[in-house]
Design a protein around this motif. Structure first.
Motif, PDB file in Angstrom:
ATOM      1  N   THR A  56      21.258  53.221   8.456  1.00  0.00           N
ATOM      2  CA  THR A  56      21.763  51.767   8.638  1.00  0.00           C
ATOM      3  C   THR A  56      21.316  51.535  10.077  1.00  0.00           C
ATOM      4  N   ASN A  57      21.829  50.146  10.541  1.00  0.00           N
ATOM      5  CA  ASN A  57      21.958  49.868  11.864  1.00  0.00           C
ATOM      6  C   ASN A  57      23.191  50.124  12.916  1.00  0.00           C
ATOM      7  N   LEU A  58      23.876  51.096  12.129  1.00  0.00           N
ATOM      8  CA  LEU A  58      24.762  51.403  12.895  1.00  0.00           C
ATOM      9  C   LEU A  58      24.420  52.608  13.797  1.00  0.00           C
ATOM     10  N   ASN A  59      24.793  52.195  15.388  1.00  0.00           N
ATOM     11  CA  ASN A  59      24.066  53.051  16.126  1.00  0.00           C
ATOM     12  C   ASN A  59      24.964  54.396  16.457  1.00  0.00           C
ATOM     13  N   ILE A  60      24.390  55.359  16.408  1.00  0.00           N
ATOM     14  CA  ILE A  60      25.215  56.804  16.238  1.00  0.00           C
ATOM     15  C   ILE A  60      25.642  57.081  17.662  1.00  0.00           C
ATOM     16  N   TRP A  61      24.923  56.672  18.784  1.00  0.00           N
ATOM     17  CA  TRP A  61      25.610  56.961  20.064  1.00  0.00           C
ATOM     18  C   TRP A  61      26.464  55.939  20.656  1.00  0.00           C
ATOM     19  N   ILE A  62      26.431  54.859  20.025  1.00  0.00           N
ATOM     20  CA  ILE A  62      27.543  53.922  20.374  1.00  0.00           C
ATOM     21  C   ILE A  62      28.708  54.427  19.637  1.00  0.00           C
ATOM     22  N   LEU A  63      28.617  54.631  18.423  1.00  0.00           N
ATOM     23  CA  LEU A  63      29.686  55.347  17.503  1.00  0.00           C
ATOM     24  C   LEU A  63      30.301  56.509  18.303  1.00  0.00           C
ATOM     25  N   LEU A  64      29.454  57.410  18.733  1.00  0.00           N
ATOM     26  CA  LEU A  64      30.007  58.463  19.192  1.00  0.00           C
ATOM     27  C   LEU A  64      30.849  58.463  20.477  1.00  0.00           C
ATOM     28  N   VAL A  65      30.291  57.479  21.139  1.00  0.00           N
ATOM     29  CA  VAL A  65      31.246  57.136  22.624  1.00  0.00           C
ATOM     30  C   VAL A  65      32.579  56.386  21.993  1.00  0.00           C
ATOM     31  N   ILE A  66      32.576  55.653  21.233  1.00  0.00           N
ATOM     32  CA  ILE A  66      33.617  54.884  20.737  1.00  0.00           C
ATOM     33  C   ILE A  66      34.515  55.712  20.173  1.00  0.00           C
TER      34      ILE A  66
ATOM     35  N   TYR B 147      32.265  44.880  12.957  1.00  0.00           N
ATOM     36  CA  TYR B 147      33.512  45.157  12.212  1.00  0.00           C
ATOM     37  C   TYR B 147      33.860  46.704  11.797  1.00  0.00           C
ATOM     38  N   ALA B 148      32.688  47.251  11.566  1.00  0.00           N
ATOM     39  CA  ALA B 148      32.659  48.700  11.126  1.00  0.00           C
ATOM     40  C   ALA B 148      33.023  49.674  12.241  1.00  0.00           C
ATOM     41  N   TYR B 149      32.591  49.323  13.543  1.00  0.00           N
ATOM     42  CA  TYR B 149      32.977  49.990  14.609  1.00  0.00           C
ATOM     43  C   TYR B 149      34.348  49.972  14.979  1.00  0.00           C
ATOM     44  N   VAL B 150      34.793  48.561  15.055  1.00  0.00           N
ATOM     45  CA  VAL B 150      36.219  48.401  15.230  1.00  0.00           C
ATOM     46  C   VAL B 150      36.884  49.112  14.086  1.00  0.00           C
TER      47      VAL B 150
ATOM     48  N   ASP C  80      31.899  56.719   1.728  1.00  0.00           N
ATOM     49  CA  ASP C  80      30.582  56.536   1.757  1.00  0.00           C
ATOM     50  C   ASP C  80      30.206  55.112   1.319  1.00  0.00           C
ATOM     51  N   ASP C  81      30.357  54.736   0.247  1.00  0.00           N
ATOM     52  CA  ASP C  81      30.079  53.431  -0.513  1.00  0.00           C
ATOM     53  C   ASP C  81      30.856  52.206   0.430  1.00  0.00           C
ATOM     54  N   ALA C  82      32.126  52.380   0.708  1.00  0.00           N
ATOM     55  CA  ALA C  82      32.804  51.641   1.471  1.00  0.00           C
ATOM     56  C   ALA C  82      32.162  51.531   3.015  1.00  0.00           C
ATOM     57  N   LEU C  83      31.770  52.225   3.727  1.00  0.00           N
ATOM     58  CA  LEU C  83      31.268  52.190   4.884  1.00  0.00           C
ATOM     59  C   LEU C  83      29.647  51.402   4.918  1.00  0.00           C
ATOM     60  N   LEU C  84      29.014  51.823   3.810  1.00  0.00           N
ATOM     61  CA  LEU C  84      27.641  51.209   3.690  1.00  0.00           C
ATOM     62  C   LEU C  84      27.740  49.575   3.437  1.00  0.00           C
ATOM     63  N   ALA C  85      28.829  49.280   2.586  1.00  0.00           N
ATOM     64  CA  ALA C  85      29.089  48.055   2.456  1.00  0.00           C
ATOM     65  C   ALA C  85      29.747  47.199   3.689  1.00  0.00           C
ATOM     66  N   LEU C  86      30.629  47.964   4.473  1.00  0.00           N
ATOM     67  CA  LEU C  86      31.019  47.334   5.470  1.00  0.00           C
ATOM     68  C   LEU C  86      29.705  47.032   6.682  1.00  0.00           C
ATOM     69  N   VAL C  87      29.128  48.158   6.750  1.00  0.00           N
ATOM     70  CA  VAL C  87      28.013  47.879   7.809  1.00  0.00           C
ATOM     71  C   VAL C  87      26.924  46.795   7.430  1.00  0.00           C
ATOM     72  N   ALA C  88      26.582  46.914   6.124  1.00  0.00           N
ATOM     73  CA  ALA C  88      25.735  45.739   5.625  1.00  0.00           C
ATOM     74  C   ALA C  88      26.333  44.307   5.953  1.00  0.00           C
ATOM     75  N   ASN C  89      27.735  44.408   5.829  1.00  0.00           N
ATOM     76  CA  ASN C  89      28.457  42.940   6.308  1.00  0.00           C
ATOM     77  C   ASN C  89      28.646  42.719   7.345  1.00  0.00           C
ATOM     78  N   ASN C  90      28.921  43.465   8.303  1.00  0.00           N
ATOM     79  CA  ASN C  90      29.293  43.213   9.727  1.00  0.00           C
ATOM     80  C   ASN C  90      29.659  44.573  10.421  1.00  0.00           C
ATOM     81  N   VAL C  91      28.319  44.885  11.115  1.00  0.00           N
ATOM     82  CA  VAL C  91      28.440  45.993  11.933  1.00  0.00           C
ATOM     83  C   VAL C  91      29.267  46.182  12.989  1.00  0.00           C
TER      84      VAL C  91
END
Length: 213
Positions: free
Chosen positions: A62-72, A25-28, A12-23
């Motif tokens: 966060t601004n990680l879009n759940i629906w984009i994430l779902l499809v990806i 990159y988080a998707y990828v 959880d902490d790593a994902l939060l930091a990753l999203v805050a730094n580069n969304v």
């Protein structure tokens, strides 16, 4: 690689930091983790269920879009299974012609049993196997080795991916903001690992007991 280990150890902490730094990159990174966990037999240790739940929790705040994430991630799970299936099919053809003693006596001799299993439970095995760590890494590989019918494999791979990703990702998204969930996230993460792993352990113990009798 450092980010990968951080996500495995402190999801959880790593994902939060990753999203805050580069969304982006988080998707990828999430795409490749899910694809590799289901697509290569050397990566069964990568996080699956817990990672999906965590990604849903993080997306809720966060601004990680759940629906984009779902499809990806559904696409990643499908590609992973197909890659594993093709690898199993390719290696299966090579192994059948092998004269190696170990392969002939400890692997190839069990393939007829695997063939019977897939003939009887093939479609369901692909779907249900999605919900069990380690097993989901090897089921598509073995399906390729025993030449499961490709259309059947693809249909159940797509269905299994949709069910697996949606269940854990959306559960994390919709319950992640609940105060109790936030305060007990570590416990929930460990519980997910235990819940999805215990049936496999229990099954192995029963098999060992039946064999000893």
């Amino acid at each position: 690689m450092d980010k990968l280990f951080e996500i495995i150890l402190h999801t959880d902490d790593a994902l939060l930091a990753l999203v805050a730094n580069n969304v982006f990159y988080a998707y990828v990174l999430l795409f490749f983790i899910i694809m590799l966990e289901t697509g290569l037999i050397v990566f069964p240790f990568l996080p699956g269920d817990g990672l999906l739940f965590s990604a849903g929790v993080v997306a809720a705040s966060t601004n990680l879009n759940i629906w984009i994430l779902l499809v990806i991630l559904i696409i990643a799970a499908i590609i992973g299974n197909l890659l594993n299936f093709i690898t199993g099919k390719y290696l299966g053809e090579k192994l059948e012609r092998s004269e190696n003693y170990f392969l002939k006596n400890y692997l190839l001799k069990h393939l007829p049993k695997a063939q019977k299993f897939y003939d009887k439970h093939g479609g369901r095995a692909i779907i249900v196997g999605r919900f069990f760590p380690i097993i989901r890494t090897y089921i598509p590989f073995l399906a390729g080795m025993v030449y499961m019918e490709r259309r059947l494999f693809l249909k159940n791979t797509v269905l299994g991916a949709i069910l697996w990703i949606s269940l854990f990702l959306l559960t994390g998204f919709f319950v992640g903001e609940i105060t109790w969930v936030k305060n007990n996230y570590g416990l929930i993460f460990l519980s997910l690992i235990l819940i999805t792993t215990l049936p496999l352990v229990f099954s192995l113990l029963l098999r060992k007991k039946s064999n000893s009798n």
